[in-house]
Design a protein around this motif. Structure first.
Motif, PDB file in Angstrom:
ATOM      1  N   VAL A  31       0.844  -1.192   0.000  1.00 26.16           N
ATOM      2  CA  VAL A  31       0.000   0.000   0.000  1.00 26.16           C
ATOM      3  C   VAL A  31       0.880   1.243   0.000  1.00 26.16           C
ATOM      4  O   VAL A  31       1.995   1.224   0.487  1.00 26.16           O
ATOM      5  N   CYS A  32       0.335   2.305  -0.543  1.00 23.12           N
ATOM      6  CA  CYS A  32       1.028   3.591  -0.571  1.00 23.12           C
ATOM      7  C   CYS A  32       1.150   4.086   0.869  1.00 23.12           C
ATOM      8  O   CYS A  32       0.154   4.108   1.603  1.00 23.12           O
ATOM      9  N   ILE A  33       2.345   4.500   1.287  1.00 20.10           N
ATOM     10  CA  ILE A  33       2.520   4.912   2.682  1.00 20.10           C
ATOM     11  C   ILE A  33       1.817   6.234   2.976  1.00 20.10           C
ATOM     12  O   ILE A  33       1.617   6.588   4.114  1.00 20.10           O
ATOM     13  N   ASN A  34       1.424   6.942   1.936  1.00 18.81           N
ATOM     14  CA  ASN A  34       0.729   8.212   2.164  1.00 18.81           C
ATOM     15  C   ASN A  34      -0.788   8.035   2.164  1.00 18.81           C
ATOM     16  O   ASN A  34      -1.450   8.300   3.155  1.00 18.81           O
ATOM     17  N   CYS A  35      -1.362   7.570   1.031  1.00 21.71           N
ATOM     18  CA  CYS A  35      -2.830   7.503   0.923  1.00 21.71           C
ATOM     19  C   CYS A  35      -3.375   6.111   1.228  1.00 21.71           C
ATOM     20  O   CYS A  35      -4.586   5.921   1.291  1.00 21.71           O
ATOM     21  N   ARG A  36      -2.492   5.140   1.397  1.00 25.73           N
ATOM     22  CA  ARG A  36      -2.841   3.758   1.708  1.00 25.73           C
ATOM     23  C   ARG A  36      -3.600   3.053   0.593  1.00 25.73           C
ATOM     24  O   ARG A  36      -4.213   2.007   0.806  1.00 25.73           O
ATOM     25  N   LEU A  46       5.393   4.964  -2.496  1.00 23.86           N
ATOM     26  CA  LEU A  46       4.290   5.867  -2.809  1.00 23.86           C
ATOM     27  C   LEU A  46       3.601   5.428  -4.099  1.00 23.86           C
ATOM     28  O   LEU A  46       4.240   4.903  -4.996  1.00 23.86           O
ATOM     29  N   CYS A  47       2.284   5.714  -4.182  1.00 19.84           N
ATOM     30  CA  CYS A  47       1.593   5.447  -5.442  1.00 19.84           C
ATOM     31  C   CYS A  47       1.959   6.545  -6.443  1.00 19.84           C
ATOM     32  O   CYS A  47       2.495   7.594  -6.052  1.00 19.84           O
ATOM     33  N   ASN A  48       1.661   6.318  -7.693  1.00 19.64           N
ATOM     34  CA  ASN A  48       2.048   7.296  -8.729  1.00 19.64           C
ATOM     35  C   ASN A  48       1.452   8.668  -8.476  1.00 19.64           C
ATOM     36  O   ASN A  48       2.103   9.686  -8.674  1.00 19.64           O
ATOM     37  N   GLN A  49       0.187   8.681  -8.008  1.00 19.88           N
ATOM     38  CA  GLN A  49      -0.485   9.969  -7.796  1.00 19.88           C
ATOM     39  C   GLN A  49       0.196  10.764  -6.674  1.00 19.88           C
ATOM     40  O   GLN A  49       0.471  11.954  -6.823  1.00 19.88           O
ATOM     41  N   CYS A  50       0.467  10.100  -5.546  1.00 21.57           N
ATOM     42  CA  CYS A  50       1.121  10.787  -4.426  1.00 21.57           C
ATOM     43  C   CYS A  50       2.514  11.251  -4.816  1.00 21.57           C
ATOM     44  O   CYS A  50       2.945  12.339  -4.441  1.00 21.57           O
ATOM     45  N   TRP A  51       3.195  10.393  -5.578  1.00 21.54           N
ATOM     46  CA  TRP A  51       4.553  10.740  -5.988  1.00 21.54           C
ATOM     47  C   TRP A  51       4.533  11.973  -6.886  1.00 21.54           C
ATOM     48  O   TRP A  51       5.314  12.898  -6.693  1.00 21.54           O
TER      49      TRP A  51
HETATM   50 ZN   LIG Z   1      -0.742   7.371  -2.556  1.00 20.33          ZN
END
Ligand SMILES: [Zn+2]
Ligand SMILES: [Zn+2]
Length: 256
Positions: A31-36, A46-51
């Motif tokens: 999972v993305c450590i920011n948005c999960r 991180l997911c592509n969007q958060c990155w």
């Molecule tokens: Zn994310």
């Protein structure tokens, strides 16, 4: 045909690792450590969007004196139009980005218990330092201290957690700068004068500190008017520090 038992073994191990990895992914998808949100495994977590939101807030050229966005053409004798003539007690500043969108969300989460974000925020701070030009001069890192009552409430000082992720080859961490007076929350104040008055005399150094003659880098999460960093730098210089630099994750008050 000559058999290669070693190579066969390695291939078998790789296949085994791959199967195990796939099995783990099924049970515990990354999972993305920011948005999960779920992601394919990446190096940064991180997911592509958060990155891409994070990248949008970082990387622009900034004034090395105050940290605000500034084109080189707009600087006179190392100061941008915004900080010319202002009394600044730190010698230089490095910043990872501006306090907006992805970086803002992440810093707020980091301050509200999501300490696992230290890895990515530490990476950003470390990169900012490496691009700063003063990285090699640093002998001591000093996290901007919280008042003990605030630290007790939050459970940690986010700047201290960040400092521990910097991986500097030579510099040590000192917590001998302390906040001796509880100050009002700065966002409640808009004027730079009010902010400066709010933090005046709020910091002190512990007996037995080793700041004299040293090059120190203050570390904080956000710089707004710079009143806090300025007051800390002044306190360190009064204690004999040779140079005081500043490193922040984000500088506020900037438009993207
Ligand atoms: Zn994310
Ligand atoms: Zn400036």
């Amino acid at each position: 045909m000559v058999r290669e038992p070693k190579k066969t073994l390695i291939l078998a191990k790789q296949a085994g690792d791959f199967a195990l990895h796939g099995f783990n992914q099924l049970l515990w998808p990354s999972v993305c450590i920011n948005c999960r949100g779920s992601i394919c495994e990446t190096d940064n977590g991180l997911c592509n969007q958060c990155w891409s939101q994070l990248i949008a807030c970082t990387g622009a050229d900034y004034c090395r004196r105050c940290g605000r966005d500034a084109g080189k053409a707009g600087q006179v004798e190392g100061a941008c139009p915004d900080c010319q003539g202002k009394e600044i007690h730190f010698d230089q500043i490095a910043r990872a980005g501006i306090y907006s969108q992805g970086l803002q969300t992440m810093i707020l989460a980091f301050k509200n218990g999501r300490t696992e974000l230290d890895k990515i925020l530490g990476f950003l701070a470390h990169s900012a330092l490496q691009g700063s030009g003063f990285n090699k001069e640093i002998e001591l890192f000093v996290p901007v201290p919280l008042h003990w009552s605030r630290r007790l409430l939050r459970g940690y000082n986010q700047s201290h957690i960040l400092v521990k992720k910097l991986n500097h080859p030579a510099a040590q961490i000192s917590t001998d700068l302390v906040r001796i007076r509880r100050t009002k929350a700065q966002p409640a104040m808009t004027s730079p004068v009010a902010r400066a008055r709010n933090v005046a005399g709020a910091f002190a150094v512990r007996n037995g500190h080793n700041f004299a003659g040293r090059n120190i880098c203050l570390v904080d999460d956000i710089k707004t008017t710079g009143a806090t960093l300025n007051e800390c730098a002044k306190t360190l210089k009064n204690a004999g520090a040779a140079k005081v630099f500043a490193l922040v994750l984000a500088v506020a008050g900037q438009k993207m």
